[in-house]
Motif scaffolding. Sequence first.
Motif, PDB file in Angstrom:
ATOM      1  N   ARG A 102       0.841  -1.205   0.000  1.00  0.00           N
ATOM      2  CA  ARG A 102       0.000   0.000   0.000  1.00  0.00           C
ATOM      3  C   ARG A 102       0.871   1.248   0.000  1.00  0.00           C
ATOM      4  NH1 ARG A 102      -0.550   4.126   2.686  1.00  0.00           N
ATOM      5  NH2 ARG A 102       0.642   3.204   4.358  1.00  0.00           N
ATOM      6  N   ALA A 103       1.888   1.272   0.828  1.00  0.00           N
ATOM      7  CA  ALA A 103       2.784   2.426   0.900  1.00  0.00           C
ATOM      8  C   ALA A 103       3.524   2.617  -0.427  1.00  0.00           C
ATOM      9  CB  ALA A 103       3.777   2.255   2.048  1.00  0.00           C
ATOM     10  N   ALA A 104       3.974   1.522  -1.032  1.00  0.00           N
ATOM     11  CA  ALA A 104       4.698   1.605  -2.311  1.00  0.00           C
ATOM     12  C   ALA A 104       3.791   2.139  -3.414  1.00  0.00           C
ATOM     13  CB  ALA A 104       5.250   0.230  -2.689  1.00  0.00           C
ATOM     14  N   MET A 105       2.543   1.704  -3.454  1.00  0.00           N
ATOM     15  CA  MET A 105       1.625   2.199  -4.478  1.00  0.00           C
ATOM     16  C   MET A 105       1.361   3.691  -4.285  1.00  0.00           C
ATOM     17  SD  MET A 105      -0.835  -1.161  -5.069  1.00  0.00           S
ATOM     18  CE  MET A 105      -2.267  -0.231  -4.880  1.00  0.00           C
ATOM     19  N   ASN A 106       1.222   4.135  -3.045  1.00  0.00           N
ATOM     20  CA  ASN A 106       1.049   5.570  -2.793  1.00  0.00           C
ATOM     21  C   ASN A 106       2.233   6.355  -3.334  1.00  0.00           C
ATOM     22  OD1 ASN A 106      -1.374   5.139  -1.510  1.00  0.00           O
ATOM     23  ND2 ASN A 106      -0.605   5.521   0.552  1.00  0.00           N
ATOM     24  N   GLU A 107       3.441   5.848  -3.114  1.00  0.00           N
ATOM     25  CA  GLU A 107       4.627   6.554  -3.600  1.00  0.00           C
ATOM     26  C   GLU A 107       4.676   6.546  -5.130  1.00  0.00           C
ATOM     27  OE1 GLU A 107       9.420   6.986  -2.956  1.00  0.00           O
ATOM     28  OE2 GLU A 107       8.325   5.549  -1.715  1.00  0.00           O
ATOM     29  N   ILE A 108       4.368   5.428  -5.751  1.00  0.00           N
ATOM     30  CA  ILE A 108       4.372   5.365  -7.220  1.00  0.00           C
ATOM     31  C   ILE A 108       3.435   6.416  -7.796  1.00  0.00           C
ATOM     32  CG2 ILE A 108       3.631   3.976  -9.209  1.00  0.00           C
ATOM     33  CD1 ILE A 108       4.804   1.530  -7.697  1.00  0.00           C
ATOM     34  N   PHE A 109       2.249   6.572  -7.212  1.00  0.00           N
ATOM     35  CA  PHE A 109       1.284   7.543  -7.729  1.00  0.00           C
ATOM     36  C   PHE A 109       1.759   8.979  -7.536  1.00  0.00           C
ATOM     37  CE2 PHE A 109      -1.487   3.971  -8.243  1.00  0.00           C
ATOM     38  CZ  PHE A 109      -2.297   4.336  -9.303  1.00  0.00           C
TER      39      PHE A 109
END
Length: 168
Positions: A102-109
Amino acid sequence: MSAHVNTLLDRMAEALRRQPALQRGEPALVGIHTGGVWVAQRLQQRLGLETPLGQLDISFYRDDFSRIGVHPQVKPSSIPFGVEDRPIILVDDVLFTGRTIRAAMNEIFDYGRPASITLAVLVERAGRELPIQAQVVGEHLELAPEQRVKLRGPDPLHLEIVQLEGTR
């Protein structure tokens, strides 16, 4: 166990080649620091992808950041390609609760809106706290709650199952 990891990586690369989202556009790999980067490096070689590897350190995106503070080994994230409308393969070593993903997807966005994100993990285990599922998994492991999977590396990569201290 490094031969075992190589077998898992071969299996993952083959499964990634069959992913429909990756057959459209130029996919890019993004590994989560540290073990996910090691796995992503091996997958990039196996897949023959020429786009530079992206690396995320999700420390500042964690939902428990205010409780744990800054970890002394925080490394900068690097996405050396455009994310917008590109298929992304997000790679981690172990999928457990889903909070790291979840944290990684937030950063990617924060870098842009990808066409898709395909999650590839070396090991998946029970214990999900968030509704996150990997599309590509090297191996599913059933472990006791007091056990953890550790990927040691970078060269060679090998998996260990460790017992949490004070739980024997």
